[in-house]
Design an enzyme around this catalytic site. Structure first.
Site, mmCIF file in Angstrom:
data_model
loop_
_atom_site.group_PDB
_atom_site.id
_atom_site.type_symbol
_atom_site.label_atom_id
_atom_site.label_comp_id
_atom_site.label_asym_id
_atom_site.label_seq_id
_atom_site.Cartn_x
_atom_site.Cartn_y
_atom_site.Cartn_z
ATOM 1 N N LYS A 42 -0.933 -11.427 -4.610
ATOM 2 C CA LYS A 42 -0.004 -12.536 -4.813
ATOM 3 C C LYS A 42 1.444 -12.052 -4.730
ATOM 4 C CE LYS A 42 -2.484 -15.813 -4.690
ATOM 5 N NZ LYS A 42 -3.189 -14.976 -3.778
ATOM 6 N N HIS A 55 -7.122 9.529 -9.835
ATOM 7 C CA HIS A 55 -7.560 10.051 -8.544
ATOM 8 C C HIS A 55 -6.523 9.789 -7.455
ATOM 9 C CE1 HIS A 55 -11.674 11.067 -9.825
ATOM 10 N NE2 HIS A 55 -11.512 10.043 -10.659
#
Length: 618
Positions: free
Chosen positions: A495, A514
């Site tokens: 959005k 990660h």
């Protein structure tokens, strides 16, 4: 993508066509044009830019507005850059034929070279000019009427199209056809007038009767005569199916809101109720869905469910994966329709494919449906638009009943799709016995409270606006969620990207270490969904890791939370509900946040650049 409008009758065509183009602006476009025929002369006006720019041109010369027949177009560039010359409508070389076209003619280059060898010259870079000259060549070579020429020409093209064609030598008719792109025909009383449009919104105040052409169909429209609909492939005459529109004019107006997006955010309580109305009897513990009930064995015997969708609908599908696997214990895979159709997927007759699309016209999702059907799978559609291509192409399905969604950035489509997926999951859990009757009843009772809880959330808009002021100038943002709310993080980031053009990424909170954690500094706002159920402690740990690296944290928490409040820079509270239902609530503040940031940055919220509401071409 793109928009077509047209009129033939006794009224002045110009105001109908130009206002129709305005109604279709939500589809996304970069240029606009209109053709008017005054009984002697074809007047063509077109320009790069908005419909308002087109009006400036036509207002300079009133002659451009005269006529009882006209066609208009808003173009989203595919072949040829956005400019005045490439804008539609396009003339044929003789100047007798005019066309507007949505879609892509894939073999246009081959056709163009052949036409050049026959003496044709081209003014634009578009595939559409190639198509109108092909129609002219066929008409001349076969010495046939316009309808036949269009039909024969279309048997030689590869691609997708919705077209409207006018012939100056037969000025009492329009020819329209479709393959892969929608077209609707509004039918006036006693066939005295006709309207054409990409959807029904441009002519809803004039007629409630409409014909939706199917793929591979062509219609010849003549004032005062019944419409003739033919199959393009074999010229077979078929019955025109006139449907009564369920759309009303007030549904497609802003209703006092500054933007359609804001209106549609605030319509979500009603839209959710309309989606479960008649399907969910919470006090009786009953879920009734005809599309499921009539095909229950296909669902109960399914070895897996494959959900195919694009964009926001794909995010809703991800929520659906969590719901179906958690409640009904059926294996689920969620696929981008655009990848699914091209990667030679393994599909069997024991699979159920759920296709999700707000518009019901998404080209990649339609192609995925056809592929799944060809492999013997049962296909269930979830869409919003009654009579849309996906509604007709699937074996069964359910409408969201969200009402028209005009803003390009989907809001109520997302929450109503999740509402349907929740009902389907509970229904199948009920039938499979994977949830107890008291558990299902408890979910239904909580579902019934969701609209009121959304209403409550919408009242915190001033709080969201203050947060938007703080982060509106950010260059990058990170959105984190876990479990049911990981897809909400993806949707929240989408959005913000769509309407403010700020780079944002959504991640599972556990994946932060990660890679994304390398981006964290004092300039990186991180929006974290940290509701009290599920993996709360894990998310709190993630928040602490962000805070220790000077990241700015905006957290969405359950009412009464104290732990995250002590860590986060800003907190938005949502009402308490079961974890599986939290996506219906957590998405609301993220929608409001994106809206307010975009408005503060002066962006065109309802028509963001380069985007179209319905992606009807690849």
């Amino acid at each position: 993508m793109c928009g077509i409008t047209g009129y033939i009758g006794e009224r002045d065509a110009y105001p109908i066509v130009i206002n129709g183009l305005k109604r279709l602006e939500y589809r996304g476009y970069d240029s606009a044009g209109i053709m008017m025929y005054d009984g002697e002369t074809i007047n063509l006006s077109k320009t790069k830019g908005k419909v308002s720019d087109l009006e400036v041109i036509t207002n300079k010369d009133e002659k451009r507005k005269i006529g009882k027949i006209g066609i208009g177009h808003t173009r989203w560039a595919t072949h040829g850059v956005p400019n005045d010359i490439n804008s539609h409508p396009h003339f044929s070389q003789s100047g007798d034929l005019v066309i507007v076209h949505n879609g892509i003619i894939e073999n246009y280059d081959t056709i163009k070279k052949e036409l050049i060898s026959r003496g044709y010259e081209f003014q634009s870079d578009t595939d559409t000019e190639v198509l109108i000259n092909l129609i002219e060549e066929v008409k001349k070579k076969e010495n046939c009427k316009l309808g036949k020429a269009v039909q024969l020409a279309l048997t030689n093209v590869i691609g997708a199209y919705a077209i409207a064609v006018f012939d100056k030598t037969k000025p009492n008719e329009l020819v329209v056809a479709r393959l892969g792109s929608p077209i609707a025909i509004g039918v006036g009383k006693n066939n005295e007038e006709f309207f054409i449009a990409s959807d029904a919104s441009p002519f809803i105040e004039y007629t409630k009767d409409a014909i939706y052409l199917e793929d591979g169909e062509l219609a010849i429209i003549k004032q005062g005569k019944a419409i003739k609909v033919r199959k393009i492939e074999d010229d077979k005459l078929i019955d025109a199916n006139i449907q009564e529109l369920q759309l009303s004019l007030d549904q497609i107006e802003k209703g006092g809101y500054e933007h359609f997006m804001l209106k549609e955010i605030h319509e979500q309580p009603k839209a959710i109720i309309d989606t479960y109305r008649g399907r969910m009897l919470a006090n009786e513990g009953i879920i009734r869905m005809a599309g499921i009930d009539d095909n229950l064995l296909r669902f109960l015997n399914a070895e897996r469910i494959i959900i195919v969708a694009c964009g926001t609908s794909w995010h809703a599908g991800l929520v659906g994966e969590y719901l179906l696997e958690d409640m009904a214990r059926i294996p689920v895979e969620v696929e981008y329709a655009s990848e699914f159709r091209y990667r030679n997927p393994i599909i069997s007759p024991k699979d159920v494919v759920i296709a999700i699309s707000q518009s019901g016209e998404t080209a990649d999702t339609l192609a995925a449906i056809k592929l799944a059907k060809s492999k013997g799978a049962f296909v269930f559609g979830i869409c919003n638009v009654v009579g849309s291509s996906i509604a007709r192409e699937t074996h069964a399905g359910a409408y969201t009943h969200a009402g028209p969604e005009i803003g390009v950035a989907s809001t109520k489509a997302f929450t109503t799709q999740i509402t349907l997926l929740t009902l389907i999951s509970l229904k199948l859990a009920q039938e499979r016995g994977t949830l107890s009757k008291p558990a299902v009843n408890a979910y239904l009772q909580m579902m019934q409270q969701i609209p009121t809880q959304v209403e409550k959330l919408l009242k915190i808009d001033p709080v969201v606006q203050e947060i938007a002021k703080v982060y509106k100038d950010s260059k990058n943002c990170l959105y984190l969620g876990r479990g049911f709310n990981f897809p909400v993080a993806l949707e929240g980031a989408l959005k913000l990207k769509e309407i403010s053009y700020i780079h944002a990424e959504g991640y599972p909170a556990a994946e932060m270490k990660h890679g994304p954690i390398a981006l964290i500094d004092e300039n990186m706002p991180v929006f974290v969904i940290a509701t009290s159920k599920g993996h709360y402690e894990k998310v709190v740990s993630n928040i602490q890791e962000i805070k220790s690296r000077s990241g700015k944290i905006v957290a969405i928490v359950t009412e009464g939370d104290t732990t995250v409040k002590e860590i986060a820079d800003h907190v938005i509270e949502i009402p308490d509900t079961e974890e599986a239902l939290t996506p219906l609530l957590t998405t609301i503040p993220l929608q409001l946040l994106s809206y307010h940031i975009a408005v503060m940055l002066g962006k065109n919220v309802d028509q963001p650049r380069n985007l179209a509401k319905s992606v009807t071409v690849e």
